[in-house]
Design an enzyme around this catalytic site. Structure first.
Site, short mmCIF file in Angstrom:
data_model
loop_
_atom_site.label_atom_id
_atom_site.label_comp_id
_atom_site.label_asym_id
_atom_site.label_seq_id
_atom_site.Cartn_x
_atom_site.Cartn_y
_atom_site.Cartn_z
N PRO A 10 1.00 -8.55 3.77
CA PRO A 10 1.29 -8.59 5.21
C PRO A 10 1.36 -7.22 5.87
CG PRO A 10 3.24 -9.14 3.94
CD PRO A 10 2.09 -9.14 2.98
N ASN A 11 0.79 -7.18 7.05
CA ASN A 11 0.81 -6.02 7.95
C ASN A 11 -0.11 -4.88 7.52
OD1 ASN A 11 2.83 -7.16 9.75
ND2 ASN A 11 4.27 -6.83 8.08
N ARG A 18 -0.44 1.47 12.43
CA ARG A 18 0.92 1.07 12.09
C ARG A 18 1.72 2.27 11.58
NH1 ARG A 18 2.60 -2.20 6.60
NH2 ARG A 18 4.79 -2.42 7.12
N TYR A 23 2.67 5.67 7.12
CA TYR A 23 1.53 5.17 6.35
C TYR A 23 0.23 5.97 6.54
CZ TYR A 23 4.68 1.25 5.70
OH TYR A 23 5.77 0.48 5.36
N ASN A 74 -0.98 -4.51 -3.33
CA ASN A 74 0.04 -4.00 -2.41
C ASN A 74 0.56 -5.22 -1.67
OD1 ASN A 74 1.69 -2.87 -0.50
ND2 ASN A 74 0.23 -1.29 0.14
N ALA A 77 5.78 -6.13 2.40
CA ALA A 77 7.20 -6.49 2.37
C ALA A 77 7.52 -7.62 1.40
CB ALA A 77 7.66 -6.87 3.78
N GLU A 98 0.83 -2.49 -9.42
CA GLU A 98 1.48 -2.54 -8.11
C GLU A 98 1.28 -1.21 -7.40
OE1 GLU A 98 5.70 -3.08 -8.45
OE2 GLU A 98 6.04 -2.74 -6.31
N HIS A 100 1.81 1.11 -3.57
CA HIS A 100 2.34 1.28 -2.22
C HIS A 100 1.84 2.61 -1.69
CE1 HIS A 100 4.94 -2.15 -2.81
NE2 HIS A 100 5.21 -1.65 -4.00
N ARG A 107 12.82 5.46 0.50
CA ARG A 107 13.04 4.82 1.81
C ARG A 107 14.34 3.99 1.80
NH1 ARG A 107 7.64 2.13 3.73
NH2 ARG A 107 8.82 2.12 5.70
C1 DQA Z 1 4.37 -0.80 1.59
C2 DQA Z 1 5.88 -0.58 1.48
C3 DQA Z 1 6.64 -1.84 1.88
O1 DQA Z 1 8.05 -1.60 1.80
C4 DQA Z 1 6.29 -2.23 3.30
O2 DQA Z 1 6.96 -3.43 3.64
C5 DQA Z 1 4.84 -2.32 3.53
C6 DQA Z 1 3.97 -1.30 2.97
C7 DQA Z 1 3.57 0.49 1.31
O3 DQA Z 1 2.37 0.38 1.04
O4 DQA Z 1 4.13 1.58 1.39
O5 DQA Z 1 4.36 -3.22 4.23
O6 DQA Z 1 3.98 -1.78 0.62
#
Ligand code: DQA
Length: 149
Positions: A10-11, A18, A23, A74, A77, A98, A100, A107
């Protein structure tokens, strides 16, 4: 040749606009293109999928069983909330790294917990789009060590 699925949650479709202070300015398309070209250099065929929906991500993980040699995930959230994604990964039995973009451990405390980490080969975070490149390298090394093709 190994088949690798790069899966974004998501996102992450909003990358580039964003919270660029967190990011960066790299778009999801740039991340996907980077993965395809880096994958090629490693002898990997990279396909990618992004969804904002937990069920669609679970379906993609199930579909990877027997068809993909590895997954780079990735989960956005959902990393911090989804027992369902964790269970899907455990049942798919496909090696998974995994990733990020940000360093989730530097964070907010709620981002320090990852349900994915327990079922992943390992976690790479904090290197922006390079986190994905490192994850592809890690999968290549893992698959070579296993002698999987
Ligand atoms: C993320 C880190 C997560 O905490 C966050 O909710 C994201 C992006 C990252 O790539 O840094 O959506 O996965």
């Amino acid at each position: 040749m190994h088949n690798i699925l790069v899966l974004n949650g998501p996102n992450l479709n909003m990358l580039g606009t964003r919270q660029p202070e967190v990011y960066g300015s790299t778009t999801l398309k740039m991340v996907e293109d980077l993965c395809i070209s880096h994958g090629q250099s490693l002898g990997q065929t990279v396909t990618h999928f992004q969804s904002n929906h937990e069920g669609a991500l679970i379906d993609a993980i199930h579909a990877a069983r027997g068809t993909q040699d590895g997954i780079v995930l990735n989960a956005g959230a959902y990393t911090h909330t989804s027992v369902a994604l964790m269970d899907a990964i455990a049942s798919a039995e496909v090696p998974l790294v995994e990733v990020h973009l940000s360093n989730i451990h530097a964070r907010e405390p709620f981002r320090h917990k990852s349900y994915i980490a327990a079922v992943a080969l390992g976690q790479i975070c904090g290197f922006g789009a390079q986190s994905y490149v490192m994850a592809l390298d890690a999968l290549a090394a893992h698959l070579a060590e296993k002698g999987a093709g």
